[in-house]
Scaffold this motif. Structure first.
Motif, PDB file in Angstrom:
ATOM      1  N   GLY A  21       0.810  -1.216   0.000  1.00  0.00           N
ATOM      2  CA  GLY A  21       0.000   0.000   0.000  1.00  0.00           C
ATOM      3  C   GLY A  21       0.841   1.262   0.000  1.00  0.00           C
ATOM      4  O   GLY A  21       2.059   1.238  -0.223  1.00  0.00           O
ATOM      5  N   SER A  22       0.172   2.376   0.283  1.00  0.00           N
ATOM      6  CA  SER A  22       0.849   3.679   0.307  1.00  0.00           C
ATOM      7  C   SER A  22       1.029   4.247   1.703  1.00  0.00           C
ATOM      8  O   SER A  22       1.822   5.174   1.887  1.00  0.00           O
ATOM      9  CB  SER A  22       0.051   4.692  -0.529  1.00  0.00           C
ATOM     10  OG  SER A  22       0.017   4.330  -1.883  1.00  0.00           O
ATOM     11  N   THR A  80      11.211  -2.111   0.488  1.00  0.00           N
ATOM     12  CA  THR A  80      12.101  -2.208  -0.665  1.00  0.00           C
ATOM     13  C   THR A  80      11.591  -3.273  -1.623  1.00  0.00           C
ATOM     14  O   THR A  80      10.798  -4.153  -1.260  1.00  0.00           O
ATOM     15  CB  THR A  80      13.529  -2.564  -0.233  1.00  0.00           C
ATOM     16  OG1 THR A  80      13.526  -3.905   0.311  1.00  0.00           O
ATOM     17  CG2 THR A  80      14.043  -1.588   0.823  1.00  0.00           C
ATOM     18  N   VAL A  81      12.070  -3.229  -2.850  1.00  0.00           N
ATOM     19  CA  VAL A  81      11.652  -4.223  -3.845  1.00  0.00           C
ATOM     20  C   VAL A  81      12.017  -5.627  -3.387  1.00  0.00           C
ATOM     21  O   VAL A  81      11.218  -6.560  -3.503  1.00  0.00           O
ATOM     22  CB  VAL A  81      12.276  -3.904  -5.219  1.00  0.00           C
ATOM     23  CG1 VAL A  81      12.077  -5.064  -6.189  1.00  0.00           C
ATOM     24  CG2 VAL A  81      11.660  -2.629  -5.792  1.00  0.00           C
ATOM     25  N   SER A  82      13.203  -5.801  -2.842  1.00  0.00           N
ATOM     26  CA  SER A  82      13.608  -7.141  -2.397  1.00  0.00           C
ATOM     27  C   SER A  82      12.718  -7.625  -1.258  1.00  0.00           C
ATOM     28  O   SER A  82      12.331  -8.812  -1.217  1.00  0.00           O
ATOM     29  CB  SER A  82      15.074  -7.144  -1.966  1.00  0.00           C
ATOM     30  OG  SER A  82      15.302  -6.242  -0.895  1.00  0.00           O
ATOM     31  N   GLU A  83      12.357  -6.746  -0.334  1.00  0.00           N
ATOM     32  CA  GLU A  83      11.430  -7.124   0.737  1.00  0.00           C
ATOM     33  C   GLU A  83      10.065  -7.491   0.169  1.00  0.00           C
ATOM     34  O   GLU A  83       9.418  -8.451   0.632  1.00  0.00           O
ATOM     35  CB  GLU A  83      11.280  -5.975   1.736  1.00  0.00           C
ATOM     36  CG  GLU A  83      12.476  -5.740   2.635  1.00  0.00           C
ATOM     37  CD  GLU A  83      12.292  -4.535   3.535  1.00  0.00           C
ATOM     38  OE1 GLU A  83      13.003  -4.458   4.554  1.00  0.00           O
ATOM     39  OE2 GLU A  83      11.452  -3.666   3.234  1.00  0.00           O
ATOM     40  N   HIS A 135       2.047  -1.780  -4.684  1.00  0.00           N
ATOM     41  CA  HIS A 135       2.506  -0.396  -4.749  1.00  0.00           C
ATOM     42  C   HIS A 135       4.028  -0.430  -4.617  1.00  0.00           C
ATOM     43  O   HIS A 135       4.597  -1.432  -4.175  1.00  0.00           O
ATOM     44  CB  HIS A 135       1.959   0.428  -3.589  1.00  0.00           C
ATOM     45  CG  HIS A 135       0.475   0.570  -3.562  1.00  0.00           C
ATOM     46  ND1 HIS A 135      -0.156   1.790  -3.653  1.00  0.00           N
ATOM     47  CD2 HIS A 135      -0.510  -0.349  -3.414  1.00  0.00           C
ATOM     48  CE1 HIS A 135      -1.466   1.623  -3.564  1.00  0.00           C
ATOM     49  NE2 HIS A 135      -1.709   0.328  -3.418  1.00  0.00           N
ATOM     50  N   VAL A 136       4.684   0.678  -4.936  1.00  0.00           N
ATOM     51  CA  VAL A 136       6.120   0.784  -4.674  1.00  0.00           C
ATOM     52  C   VAL A 136       6.372   2.014  -3.799  1.00  0.00           C
ATOM     53  O   VAL A 136       5.550   2.936  -3.748  1.00  0.00           O
ATOM     54  CB  VAL A 136       6.958   0.856  -5.967  1.00  0.00           C
ATOM     55  CG1 VAL A 136       6.895  -0.471  -6.713  1.00  0.00           C
ATOM     56  CG2 VAL A 136       6.525   2.017  -6.863  1.00  0.00           C
ATOM     57  N   ARG A 137       7.514   1.995  -3.122  1.00  0.00           N
ATOM     58  CA  ARG A 137       7.860   3.060  -2.183  1.00  0.00           C
ATOM     59  C   ARG A 137       9.251   3.619  -2.484  1.00  0.00           C
ATOM     60  O   ARG A 137      10.108   2.926  -3.053  1.00  0.00           O
ATOM     61  CB  ARG A 137       7.858   2.519  -0.751  1.00  0.00           C
ATOM     62  CG  ARG A 137       6.529   1.965  -0.252  1.00  0.00           C
ATOM     63  CD  ARG A 137       5.530   3.047   0.114  1.00  0.00           C
ATOM     64  NE  ARG A 137       4.390   2.445   0.811  1.00  0.00           N
ATOM     65  CZ  ARG A 137       4.276   2.354   2.131  1.00  0.00           C
ATOM     66  NH1 ARG A 137       5.234   2.832   2.916  1.00  0.00           N
ATOM     67  NH2 ARG A 137       3.212   1.789   2.667  1.00  0.00           N
ATOM     68  N   ASN A 138       9.471   4.837  -2.032  1.00  0.00           N
ATOM     69  CA  ASN A 138      10.801   5.427  -2.033  1.00  0.00           C
ATOM     70  C   ASN A 138      11.588   4.885  -0.843  1.00  0.00           C
ATOM     71  O   ASN A 138      11.038   4.237   0.053  1.00  0.00           O
ATOM     72  CB  ASN A 138      10.697   6.944  -1.958  1.00  0.00           C
ATOM     73  CG  ASN A 138      10.005   7.538  -3.168  1.00  0.00           C
ATOM     74  OD1 ASN A 138      10.369   7.239  -4.312  1.00  0.00           O
ATOM     75  ND2 ASN A 138       9.000   8.372  -2.927  1.00  0.00           N
ATOM     76  N   ASP A 139      12.879   5.198  -0.810  1.00  0.00           N
ATOM     77  CA  ASP A 139      13.724   4.709   0.286  1.00  0.00           C
ATOM     78  C   ASP A 139      13.267   5.234   1.640  1.00  0.00           C
ATOM     79  O   ASP A 139      13.498   4.586   2.671  1.00  0.00           O
ATOM     80  CB  ASP A 139      15.186   5.099   0.032  1.00  0.00           C
ATOM     81  CG  ASP A 139      15.790   4.358  -1.153  1.00  0.00           C
ATOM     82  OD1 ASP A 139      15.226   3.323  -1.549  1.00  0.00           O
ATOM     83  OD2 ASP A 139      16.817   4.827  -1.676  1.00  0.00           O
ATOM     84  N   ASP A 140      12.622   6.414   1.667  1.00  0.00           N
ATOM     85  CA  ASP A 140      12.151   6.980   2.933  1.00  0.00           C
ATOM     86  C   ASP A 140      10.739   6.495   3.296  1.00  0.00           C
ATOM     87  O   ASP A 140      10.112   7.043   4.194  1.00  0.00           O
ATOM     88  CB  ASP A 140      12.191   8.505   2.892  1.00  0.00           C
ATOM     89  CG  ASP A 140      11.252   9.094   1.834  1.00  0.00           C
ATOM     90  OD1 ASP A 140      10.588   8.318   1.096  1.00  0.00           O
ATOM     91  OD2 ASP A 140      11.180  10.336   1.739  1.00  0.00           O
TER      92      ASP A 140
END
Length: 286
Positions: A13-14, A27-30, A49-54
């Motif tokens: 999610g976001s 992270t993508v690997s997680e 969904h995808v997330r930034n590093d923060d």
């Protein structure tokens, strides 16, 4: 009942962060690792969904591309569904990952209130997203936050903006949107079957503590179920969910109590009229 139940796992999610639950994959690997465990537990759709590093939400197509590659490698045959939701971006950036040709993508066809804002889905953006999904062969999942959204999906299908029978997901329990109401839930089912046919597949998602209730209602009524840390980070009031897979296993138990077999990825693709990938292993876990 003998009809298989498709389990969708909404992995990230976001909104949820590791402060809410350390198991939320960022992270993508997680995300790939968490999805693989959920896939082995019985999930056949991953809503991503995808997330930034923060940990803030992102619409970066490059992140989606890396996620898609990892999921196809480690979860062969699983249905990959990307989110075009409005928390991750604005305007057409919400559909920037559609040229990657995921199997599915979420499509909200109308606006509604969210806890602290209006979830805006203006008609021109909705139609653009639908046209991009048609162009790239992506099957939309209609996110119905309101009854009008189901009827809007019918109107769009009649105009050729949606291919095939729409797959509608009822979303209940979002603060300021549609609450969890059994009469409304039953009327949603009636409306889908009236507009799209008795055999039209549908799904339901409940937010927070409502997740378990909607899982139970949907499975008992012959629909499909969504779970995952995007919608709910807890097993109960006292316990955080240790993983997405733990929430999937809870849905599997509900299926067993209702004599519903859990759909394999092959069965899920047949139900949703999605192509069977030629490079997936026939013996892969479902």
């Amino acid at each position: 009942m003998s009809n298989p139940c498709i389990i969708c796992v909404a992995i990230t999610g976001s909104l949820p962060t590791k402060a809410n639950n350390p198991a939320v994959p960022i992270t993508v690997s997680e995300q790939v690792e968490s999805t693989h465990e959920a896939f082995e537990a019985g999930a056949t759709i991953v809503h991503a969904h995808v997330r930034n590093d923060d940990q803030t939400p992102s619409s970066d197509p490059e992140k989606f591309a890396r996620l898609k590659e990892g999921l196809q490698k480690h979860c062969p045959g699983m249905i990959i569904q990307f989110s075009t939701g409005g928390r991750s971006g604005a305007g057409q950036t919400r559909g920037g990952m559609l040229p990657l040709r995921p199997d599915m993508a979420s499509l909200s066809v109308g606006s509604n209130n969210f806890p602290t804002r209006v979830y805006e889905n203006p008609p021109d953006l909705v139609e653009w997203l639908a046209s991009e999904m048609l162009a790239y062969g992506v099957k939309p999942e209609i996110e119905a936050f309101d009854l009008s959204h189901i009827l809007k999906a019918k109107e769009m299908a009649d105009r050729g903006l949606l291919a095939g029978t729409p797959y509608v997901q009822f979303v209940m329990g979002v603060k300021n949107a549609m609450p969890v109401d059994r009469d409304v839930f039953d009327y949603y089912i009636h409306t889908v079957q009236r507009l799209f046919g008795k055999d039209a597949p549908w799904c339901a998602a409940g937010i927070g503590q409502n997740q378990l209730t909607l899982n139970e209602w949907a499975i008992a009524a012959g629909g499909h179920a969504r779970t995952g840390l995007e919608d709910n980070v807890r097993l109960d009031r006292d316990r955080l969910a240790p993983s997405n897979a733990a929430l999937v296993r809870r849905v599997v138990e509900i299926c067993e109590r209702n004599s519903r077999p859990v759909a394999t990825w092959q069965e899920a693709r047949r139900i949703l009229v999605l192509p069977q990938p030629v490079d997936a292993h026939e013996g892969a876990a479902a």
